[in-house]
Design a protein around this motif. Sequence first.
Motif, short mmCIF file in Angstrom:
data_model
loop_
_atom_site.label_atom_id
_atom_site.label_comp_id
_atom_site.label_asym_id
_atom_site.label_seq_id
_atom_site.Cartn_x
_atom_site.Cartn_y
_atom_site.Cartn_z
N GLY A 83 18.22 38.95 35.08
CA GLY A 83 19.54 39.01 34.45
C GLY A 83 20.66 38.50 35.33
O GLY A 83 21.81 38.44 34.90
N PHE A 84 20.35 38.13 36.55
CA PHE A 84 21.33 37.55 37.48
C PHE A 84 20.82 36.17 37.84
O PHE A 84 19.74 36.03 38.41
CB PHE A 84 21.47 38.44 38.72
CG PHE A 84 22.42 37.92 39.76
CD1 PHE A 84 23.68 37.49 39.43
CD2 PHE A 84 22.05 37.90 41.09
CE1 PHE A 84 24.55 37.02 40.40
CE2 PHE A 84 22.90 37.44 42.07
CZ PHE A 84 24.17 37.00 41.71
N HIS A 85 21.57 35.15 37.47
CA HIS A 85 21.11 33.78 37.63
C HIS A 85 22.13 32.96 38.43
O HIS A 85 23.33 33.02 38.17
CB HIS A 85 20.91 33.12 36.26
CG HIS A 85 20.06 33.92 35.34
ND1 HIS A 85 18.69 33.97 35.44
CD2 HIS A 85 20.39 34.75 34.32
CE1 HIS A 85 18.22 34.77 34.52
NE2 HIS A 85 19.23 35.27 33.82
N VAL A 86 21.62 32.20 39.39
CA VAL A 86 22.44 31.29 40.19
C VAL A 86 21.77 29.92 40.11
O VAL A 86 20.57 29.80 40.32
CB VAL A 86 22.54 31.77 41.66
CG1 VAL A 86 23.34 30.78 42.49
CG2 VAL A 86 23.16 33.15 41.73
N ALA A 87 22.55 28.88 39.80
CA ALA A 87 22.00 27.55 39.51
C ALA A 87 21.39 26.86 40.72
O ALA A 87 20.47 26.09 40.58
CB ALA A 87 23.07 26.67 38.88
N GLY A 88 21.89 27.09 41.90
CA GLY A 88 21.36 26.40 43.07
C GLY A 88 22.00 26.91 44.36
O GLY A 88 22.77 27.87 44.35
N PHE A 89 21.66 26.22 45.45
CA PHE A 89 22.13 26.66 46.76
C PHE A 89 23.65 26.63 46.86
O PHE A 89 24.27 27.60 47.30
CB PHE A 89 21.51 25.81 47.86
CG PHE A 89 22.09 26.07 49.21
CD1 PHE A 89 21.81 27.25 49.88
CD2 PHE A 89 22.96 25.16 49.80
CE1 PHE A 89 22.37 27.51 51.12
CE2 PHE A 89 23.52 25.41 51.03
CZ PHE A 89 23.22 26.60 51.69
N TRP A 90 24.27 25.51 46.49
CA TRP A 90 25.73 25.40 46.62
C TRP A 90 26.45 26.36 45.68
O TRP A 90 27.52 26.88 46.01
CB TRP A 90 26.20 23.97 46.45
CG TRP A 90 25.74 23.12 47.58
CD1 TRP A 90 24.80 22.13 47.55
CD2 TRP A 90 26.14 23.23 48.95
NE1 TRP A 90 24.61 21.62 48.80
CE2 TRP A 90 25.42 22.26 49.69
CE3 TRP A 90 27.04 24.04 49.64
CZ2 TRP A 90 25.58 22.10 51.06
CZ3 TRP A 90 27.20 23.87 51.00
CH2 TRP A 90 26.48 22.91 51.69
N ALA A 91 25.87 26.60 44.52
CA ALA A 91 26.43 27.60 43.62
C ALA A 91 26.34 28.99 44.26
O ALA A 91 27.25 29.82 44.10
CB ALA A 91 25.69 27.58 42.29
#
Length: 114
Positions: A83-91
């Motif tokens: 339920g917790f999503h981060v698109a990538g490293f820089w995000a």
Amino acid sequence: MRLLATWLVNALALLAIPYLMHSVSIDSFGTALIVAVVLGLVNAVLRPLLVLLTLPATLMTMGLFIFVINGLLFWGVAYMVDGFHVAGFWAAVGGALLYSVISWTLSTLLLQKS
């Protein structure tokens, strides 16, 4: 009581991030509470060890490598909690930075000692 208030403030800070960054999403307030706990534990246990192990890199970059560590930990928590999503490293680096600023601001405004 103060620990509970800090936990709620951190969860509110996490809920604010998706409104500022579309590459970070949180499904619900309950998820934000879980993420706040996991982030707190990760920052209390793993972060000091990582900072110590990467001290040469941190010194060579004049402290900027701390942003990399914070981003990696933020991104790692996104992999641990559904339920917790981060698109990538820089995000993750941007999200960790925003989380720190929002959490500090809310804590300063709402949790003042009287």
